[in-house]
Enzyme design. Structure first.
Site, PDB file in Angstrom:
ATOM      1  N   ARG A  26       5.550 -46.146 -35.482  1.00 23.34           N
ATOM      2  CA  ARG A  26       5.337 -44.719 -35.261  1.00 23.34           C
ATOM      3  C   ARG A  26       6.102 -43.934 -36.316  1.00 23.34           C
ATOM      4  O   ARG A  26       7.334 -43.868 -36.277  1.00 23.34           O
ATOM      5  CB  ARG A  26       5.781 -44.322 -33.851  1.00 23.34           C
ATOM      6  CG  ARG A  26       4.906 -44.911 -32.757  1.00 23.34           C
ATOM      7  CD  ARG A  26       3.470 -44.503 -32.938  1.00 23.34           C
ATOM      8  NE  ARG A  26       2.651 -44.740 -31.756  1.00 23.34           N
ATOM      9  CZ  ARG A  26       1.362 -44.515 -31.718  1.00 23.34           C
ATOM     10  NH1 ARG A  26       0.727 -44.068 -32.797  1.00 23.34           N
ATOM     11  NH2 ARG A  26       0.679 -44.745 -30.609  1.00 23.34           N
ATOM     12  N   ALA A  61      -3.652 -46.567 -25.968  1.00 21.90           N
ATOM     13  CA  ALA A  61      -3.929 -45.137 -25.880  1.00 21.90           C
ATOM     14  C   ALA A  61      -4.590 -44.664 -27.159  1.00 21.90           C
ATOM     15  O   ALA A  61      -4.526 -45.336 -28.190  1.00 21.90           O
ATOM     16  CB  ALA A  61      -2.634 -44.362 -25.636  1.00 21.90           C
ATOM     17  N   GLU A 107     -10.605 -47.414 -25.990  1.00 22.11           N
ATOM     18  CA  GLU A 107      -9.256 -47.674 -26.503  1.00 22.11           C
ATOM     19  C   GLU A 107      -8.713 -49.014 -25.999  1.00 22.11           C
ATOM     20  O   GLU A 107      -8.065 -49.743 -26.746  1.00 22.11           O
ATOM     21  CB  GLU A 107      -8.303 -46.540 -26.126  1.00 22.11           C
ATOM     22  CG  GLU A 107      -8.518 -45.273 -26.920  1.00 22.11           C
ATOM     23  CD  GLU A 107      -8.219 -45.406 -28.407  1.00 22.11           C
ATOM     24  OE1 GLU A 107      -7.437 -46.297 -28.813  1.00 22.11           O
ATOM     25  OE2 GLU A 107      -8.767 -44.601 -29.177  1.00 22.11           O
ATOM     26  N   GLU A 113      -7.769 -51.766 -28.874  1.00 23.22           N
ATOM     27  CA  GLU A 113      -6.365 -52.097 -29.107  1.00 23.22           C
ATOM     28  C   GLU A 113      -5.933 -53.433 -28.514  1.00 23.22           C
ATOM     29  O   GLU A 113      -4.940 -54.005 -28.968  1.00 23.22           O
ATOM     30  CB  GLU A 113      -5.470 -50.974 -28.585  1.00 23.22           C
ATOM     31  CG  GLU A 113      -5.642 -49.691 -29.375  1.00 23.22           C
ATOM     32  CD  GLU A 113      -4.591 -48.648 -29.072  1.00 23.22           C
ATOM     33  OE1 GLU A 113      -3.697 -48.888 -28.229  1.00 23.22           O
ATOM     34  OE2 GLU A 113      -4.668 -47.573 -29.692  1.00 23.22           O
ATOM     35  N   GLU A 125      -9.162 -48.723 -38.714  1.00 25.62           N
ATOM     36  CA  GLU A 125      -8.790 -49.332 -39.995  1.00 25.62           C
ATOM     37  C   GLU A 125      -7.376 -48.980 -40.443  1.00 25.62           C
ATOM     38  O   GLU A 125      -6.766 -49.723 -41.216  1.00 25.62           O
ATOM     39  CB  GLU A 125      -9.802 -48.992 -41.086  1.00 25.62           C
ATOM     40  CG  GLU A 125      -9.831 -47.537 -41.494  1.00 25.62           C
ATOM     41  CD  GLU A 125     -10.843 -47.244 -42.584  1.00 25.62           C
ATOM     42  OE1 GLU A 125     -10.556 -46.345 -43.402  1.00 25.62           O
ATOM     43  OE2 GLU A 125     -11.892 -47.907 -42.630  1.00 25.62           O
TER      44      GLU A 125
END
Length: 193
Positions: free
Chosen positions: A75, A87, A103, A107, A149
């Site tokens: 992050r 998320a 999602e 993920e 991507e």
């Protein structure tokens, strides 16, 4: 305090309302925009409010065999990796339920046989309008991950005890994941959320 709370969730309180006098759009990006509003306060004076506009997001508490699916992801605003529940942001006009399913699969590679909405909540109402719709997904089936991507992440399955340990270590420190862990704990104790 009698004006706080209602069946529909929003009770106007004219004594506290601010009136927007003008809006200056400062920035418009891929995910957020920033505006500065000049407002009239309840006492008649004026003030400025910096407002971040966000399209909204979804998050998924995905449970499989007494474990929660999480992703470890870098992050940039924190300058480190963070362990979070799956998320992502809503696309324009996208139904939050469909976004949650999308999602989860992107993920983690999992699809779900059962999904239901738990709550919607604002992340930082003092300066942003972002709302997150939190879903509970169960009856999971493994498939292939398909992240965006520019999204690099690792998926893991953790126990409730491991989740609390990651919170203690501040590896889980975002509100949506902490809320999901507490909801999972309640669910495991009572069968209800």
């Amino acid at each position: 305090m009698s004006d706080i709370g209602s069946k529909n969730g929003h009770v106007p309180n004219a004594r506290l309302e601010e009136t927007t006098l003008s809006t200056n759009n400062i920035f418009s990006g891929k995910i957020i925009s920033l505006q500065v509003d000049t407002v009239r306060l309840p006492n008649g004076s004026t003030a400025t409010r910096e407002v971040v506009r966000h399209p909204g997001a979804v998050a998924v508490l995905a449970l499989k065999d007494q474990k929660m699916l999480v992703v470890d992801q870098y992050r940039q605003p924190l300058g480190r990796c963070e362990v979070e529940i799956p998320a992502g942001k809503l696309e324009p006009g996208e139904d939050p339920l469909e976004a949650a399913k999308r999602e989860l699969e992107e993920e983690t590679g999992y699809t779900c046989g059962s999904i239901r909405k738990l709550h919607s909540f604002y992340t930082s109402p003092g300066f942003a309008d972002e709302v997150i719709h939190l879903y509970l997904a169960e009856d999971l089936t493994r498939g292939d991950m398909n992240p965006d991507e520019d999204e690099f992440l690792e998926m893991a399955e953790i126990t409730l005890e491991e989740a609390y340990q990651l919170i203690q270590e501040e590896r889980i420190s975002d509100a949506k994941t902490i809320l999901a862990v507490y909801a999972w704990n309640m669910y495991s104790l009572t069968g209800k959320i």
